[in-house]
Write a protein that holds these residues in place. Structure first.
Motif, PDB file in Angstrom:
ATOM      1  N   PRO A  60       1.182  -1.219  -0.028  1.00 11.36           N
ATOM      2  CA  PRO A  60      -0.080   0.138  -0.407  1.00 11.36           C
ATOM      3  C   PRO A  60       0.565   1.225  -0.092  1.00 11.36           C
ATOM      4  O   PRO A  60       1.624   1.376   0.820  1.00 11.36           O
ATOM      5  CB  PRO A  60      -0.599   0.037   1.309  1.00 11.36           C
ATOM      6  N   ILE A  61       0.652   2.270  -0.686  1.00 15.26           N
ATOM      7  CA  ILE A  61       1.469   3.421  -0.865  1.00 15.26           C
ATOM      8  C   ILE A  61       0.489   4.695  -0.543  1.00 15.26           C
ATOM      9  O   ILE A  61      -0.656   4.572  -1.397  1.00 15.26           O
ATOM     10  CB  ILE A  61       2.290   3.407  -1.970  1.00 15.26           C
ATOM     11  N   ILE A  62       0.461   5.189   0.463  1.00 14.82           N
ATOM     12  CA  ILE A  62      -0.153   6.515   0.876  1.00 14.82           C
ATOM     13  C   ILE A  62       0.635   8.000   0.033  1.00 14.82           C
ATOM     14  O   ILE A  62       1.450   8.471  -0.305  1.00 14.82           O
ATOM     15  CB  ILE A  62      -0.145   6.514   2.206  1.00 14.82           C
ATOM     16  N   ALA A  63       0.172   8.812  -0.707  1.00  9.88           N
ATOM     17  CA  ALA A  63       0.223   9.759  -1.177  1.00  9.88           C
ATOM     18  C   ALA A  63       0.328  11.199  -0.381  1.00  9.88           C
ATOM     19  O   ALA A  63      -0.493  11.117   0.738  1.00  9.88           O
ATOM     20  CB  ALA A  63      -0.727  10.564  -1.706  1.00  9.88           C
ATOM     21  N   MET A  64       1.578  11.947  -0.080  1.00  8.50           N
ATOM     22  CA  MET A  64       1.510  12.707   0.951  1.00  8.50           C
ATOM     23  C   MET A  64       1.992  13.935   0.217  1.00  8.50           C
ATOM     24  O   MET A  64       3.303  14.447  -0.556  1.00  8.50           O
ATOM     25  CB  MET A  64       2.704  12.571   1.879  1.00  8.50           C
ATOM     26  N   THR A  65       0.659  15.162   0.761  1.00  7.74           N
ATOM     27  CA  THR A  65       0.976  16.095  -0.354  1.00  7.74           C
ATOM     28  C   THR A  65       0.452  17.711   0.723  1.00  7.74           C
ATOM     29  O   THR A  65      -0.554  17.684   0.997  1.00  7.74           O
ATOM     30  CB  THR A  65       0.353  15.721  -1.557  1.00  7.74           C
ATOM     31  N   ALA A  66       1.060  18.553   0.201  1.00  7.61           N
ATOM     32  CA  ALA A  66       0.515  19.855   0.509  1.00  7.61           C
ATOM     33  C   ALA A  66      -0.899  20.344  -0.756  1.00  7.61           C
ATOM     34  O   ALA A  66      -1.213  21.204  -0.481  1.00  7.61           O
ATOM     35  CB  ALA A  66       1.197  21.259   0.930  1.00  7.61           C
ATOM     36  N   ASN A  67      -0.606  19.578  -1.934  1.00  6.79           N
ATOM     37  CA  ASN A  67      -1.418  19.758  -3.028  1.00  6.79           C
ATOM     38  C   ASN A  67      -2.943  19.012  -2.227  1.00  6.79           C
ATOM     39  O   ASN A  67      -2.893  17.732  -2.609  1.00  6.79           O
ATOM     40  CB  ASN A  67      -1.185  19.816  -3.898  1.00  6.79           C
ATOM     41  N   ALA A  68      -3.789  19.462  -1.973  1.00  8.28           N
ATOM     42  CA  ALA A  68      -4.697  18.714  -1.795  1.00  8.28           C
ATOM     43  C   ALA A  68      -6.134  19.219  -2.433  1.00  8.28           C
ATOM     44  O   ALA A  68      -7.505  18.435  -1.761  1.00  8.28           O
ATOM     45  CB  ALA A  68      -5.083  19.090   0.008  1.00  8.28           C
ATOM     46  N   PHE A  69      -6.209  19.106  -3.566  1.00 10.91           N
ATOM     47  CA  PHE A  69      -7.372  19.019  -4.711  1.00 10.91           C
ATOM     48  C   PHE A  69      -8.102  18.094  -5.088  1.00 10.91           C
ATOM     49  O   PHE A  69      -7.018  17.011  -4.886  1.00 10.91           O
ATOM     50  CB  PHE A  69      -6.370  20.631  -5.399  1.00 10.91           C
ATOM     51  N   GLU A  70      -9.290  18.328  -5.230  1.00  6.18           N
ATOM     52  CA  GLU A  70      -9.423  16.541  -5.729  1.00  6.18           C
ATOM     53  C   GLU A  70      -8.879  16.075  -6.997  1.00  6.18           C
ATOM     54  O   GLU A  70      -8.383  15.149  -7.322  1.00  6.18           O
ATOM     55  CB  GLU A  70     -11.242  17.308  -5.792  1.00  6.18           C
ATOM     56  N   GLY A  71      -8.011  17.628  -8.129  1.00  4.94           N
ATOM     57  CA  GLY A  71      -7.681  16.894  -9.293  1.00  4.94           C
ATOM     58  C   GLY A  71      -6.297  16.611  -8.743  1.00  4.94           C
ATOM     59  O   GLY A  71      -5.468  15.085  -9.480  1.00  4.94           O
ATOM     60  N   ASP A  72      -5.506  16.353  -7.743  1.00  7.62           N
ATOM     61  CA  ASP A  72      -4.028  15.883  -7.368  1.00  7.62           C
ATOM     62  C   ASP A  72      -5.129  14.452  -6.748  1.00  7.62           C
ATOM     63  O   ASP A  72      -3.645  13.972  -6.667  1.00  7.62           O
ATOM     64  CB  ASP A  72      -3.644  16.246  -5.676  1.00  7.62           C
ATOM     65  N   LYS A  73      -6.212  14.517  -5.894  1.00  6.47           N
ATOM     66  CA  LYS A  73      -5.913  13.065  -5.352  1.00  6.47           C
ATOM     67  C   LYS A  73      -6.377  12.009  -6.228  1.00  6.47           C
ATOM     68  O   LYS A  73      -5.977  10.751  -6.438  1.00  6.47           O
ATOM     69  CB  LYS A  73      -7.257  13.059  -4.674  1.00  6.47           C
ATOM     70  N   MET A  74      -7.345  12.693  -7.313  1.00 10.22           N
ATOM     71  CA  MET A  74      -6.690  11.929  -8.628  1.00 10.22           C
ATOM     72  C   MET A  74      -5.632  11.286  -9.353  1.00 10.22           C
ATOM     73  O   MET A  74      -5.017   9.940  -9.565  1.00 10.22           O
ATOM     74  CB  MET A  74      -7.692  12.230  -9.782  1.00 10.22           C
ATOM     75  N   ALA A  79      -2.574   7.804 -10.617  1.00  6.64           N
ATOM     76  CA  ALA A  79      -0.699   6.886 -10.119  1.00  6.64           C
ATOM     77  C   ALA A  79      -0.780   5.158  -9.525  1.00  6.64           C
ATOM     78  O   ALA A  79       1.109   5.017  -9.721  1.00  6.64           O
ATOM     79  CB  ALA A  79       0.186   7.399  -9.317  1.00  6.64           C
ATOM     80  N   GLY A  80      -1.407   5.148  -9.016  1.00  4.29           N
ATOM     81  CA  GLY A  80      -1.675   3.721  -8.223  1.00  4.29           C
ATOM     82  C   GLY A  80      -1.302   3.956  -6.837  1.00  4.29           C
ATOM     83  O   GLY A  80      -1.364   2.864  -5.783  1.00  4.29           O
ATOM     84  N   MET A  81      -1.847   4.945  -6.680  1.00  9.84           N
ATOM     85  CA  MET A  81      -1.666   5.060  -5.202  1.00  9.84           C
ATOM     86  C   MET A  81      -2.651   4.233  -4.414  1.00  9.84           C
ATOM     87  O   MET A  81      -3.757   4.710  -5.105  1.00  9.84           O
ATOM     88  CB  MET A  81      -0.707   6.853  -4.576  1.00  9.84           C
ATOM     89  N   ASN A  82      -2.567   4.199  -3.213  1.00 13.65           N
ATOM     90  CA  ASN A  82      -3.677   3.952  -2.775  1.00 13.65           C
ATOM     91  C   ASN A  82      -4.659   4.370  -1.400  1.00 13.65           C
ATOM     92  O   ASN A  82      -6.043   4.785  -1.050  1.00 13.65           O
ATOM     93  CB  ASN A  82      -4.077   2.201  -1.718  1.00 13.65           C
ATOM     94  N   GLY A  83      -4.374   5.843  -1.285  1.00 13.02           N
ATOM     95  CA  GLY A  83      -4.807   6.647  -0.598  1.00 13.02           C
ATOM     96  C   GLY A  83      -3.847   8.297  -0.240  1.00 13.02           C
ATOM     97  O   GLY A  83      -3.228   8.186  -1.116  1.00 13.02           O
ATOM     98  N   PHE A  84      -4.454   8.726   0.255  1.00 18.17           N
ATOM     99  CA  PHE A  84      -4.117  10.011   0.273  1.00 18.17           C
ATOM    100  C   PHE A  84      -4.410  11.031   1.465  1.00 18.17           C
ATOM    101  O   PHE A  84      -5.484  10.829   2.274  1.00 18.17           O
ATOM    102  CB  PHE A  84      -5.137  11.170  -1.031  1.00 18.17           C
ATOM    103  N   ILE A  85      -2.973  11.864   2.190  1.00 16.50           N
ATOM    104  CA  ILE A  85      -3.161  12.563   3.107  1.00 16.50           C
ATOM    105  C   ILE A  85      -2.250  13.848   2.772  1.00 16.50           C
ATOM    106  O   ILE A  85      -1.679  13.756   1.901  1.00 16.50           O
ATOM    107  CB  ILE A  85      -2.795  11.885   4.170  1.00 16.50           C
ATOM    108  N   SER A  86      -3.104  14.888   2.760  1.00 11.75           N
ATOM    109  CA  SER A  86      -2.818  16.337   3.460  1.00 11.75           C
ATOM    110  C   SER A  86      -1.464  16.665   4.181  1.00 11.75           C
ATOM    111  O   SER A  86      -2.229  16.097   5.248  1.00 11.75           O
ATOM    112  CB  SER A  86      -3.475  17.226   2.393  1.00 11.75           C
ATOM    113  N   LYS A  87      -0.312  17.726   4.284  1.00  6.73           N
ATOM    114  CA  LYS A  87       0.075  17.857   4.476  1.00  6.73           C
ATOM    115  C   LYS A  87      -0.235  19.424   5.096  1.00  6.73           C
ATOM    116  O   LYS A  87      -0.499  20.103   4.068  1.00  6.73           O
ATOM    117  CB  LYS A  87       1.792  18.517   3.959  1.00  6.73           C
ATOM    118  N   PRO A  88      -0.177  20.040   5.983  1.00  4.95           N
ATOM    119  CA  PRO A  88       0.477  19.527   7.213  1.00  4.95           C
ATOM    120  C   PRO A  88      -0.248  18.427   7.755  1.00  4.95           C
ATOM    121  O   PRO A  88      -1.507  17.877   7.505  1.00  4.95           O
ATOM    122  CB  PRO A  88       0.110  20.275   7.912  1.00  4.95           C
ATOM    123  N   ILE A  89       0.127  17.209   8.111  1.00  3.20           N
ATOM    124  CA  ILE A  89      -0.830  15.872   8.378  1.00  3.20           C
ATOM    125  C   ILE A  89      -1.824  16.527   9.036  1.00  3.20           C
ATOM    126  O   ILE A  89      -0.810  16.414  10.907  1.00  3.20           O
ATOM    127  CB  ILE A  89       0.502  15.126   9.403  1.00  3.20           C
TER     128      ILE A  89
END
Length: 104
Positions: A60-74, A79-89
Motif C-alpha cells: 500500500p502506498i499513501i500519497a502525502m502532499t500539500a496539494n489537497a485539491f480533488e485533481g491532486d487526489k485523482m 499513479a497507483g497510490m492507495n490513499g491520500f493524506i494532505s500536509k500538514p498531517i
C-alpha cells in the motif's frame, strides 16, 4: 501507539531502490511524498507498481502532499497510490489510514 519502525528515502529513486532490495513483506505501507527530487512520488509509485515481484509491487502506498485539491487526489490514485493524506498531517487522519491497514 502503532509500534512501528520507520525508514525514509531522500528521493523517489531511493524509495524504489529500497523496495527492490528488501525481502517480500518487509514494508507494510509506504507514505510517499509527491514532491521529491530525482523521481517524484508519482513516478516512484509507478515504478514500484511495475516491479516484477507481485508482493513488492502491491505494498500500500499513501500519497502525502500539500496539494489537497480533488485533481491532486485523482492524480495520486491514477499513479497507483492507495490513499491520500494532505500536509500538514492531521493526526486523526493519519490514525484512520493506519487503522484501515493495521489493527491496534
Amino acid at each position: 501507539m502503532w509500534n512501528m519502525e520507520v525508514e525514509y528515502a531522500v528521493n523517489g529513486k531511493e524509495a524504489v531502490d529500497k523496495v527492490m532490495q528488501v525481502p517480500e513483506k518487509y514494508y507494510d505501507i509506504i507514505f510517499m511524498d509527491v514532491q521529491m527530487p530525482i523521481m517524484n512520488g508519482y513516478q516512484a509509485t509507478h515504478a514500484i507498481r511495475h516491479l516484477a515481484n507481485p508482493v513488492q509491487s502491491s505494498v500500500p502506498i499513501i500519497a502525502m502532499t500539500a496539494n489537497a485539491f480533488e485533481g491532486d487526489k485523482m492524480k495520486a490514485f491514477d499513479a497507483g497510490m492507495n490513499g491520500f493524506i494532505s500536509k500538514p498531517i492531521d493526526v486523526d487522519a493519519l490514525n484512520k489510514i493506519l487503522g484501515d491497514y493495521f489493527k491496534e
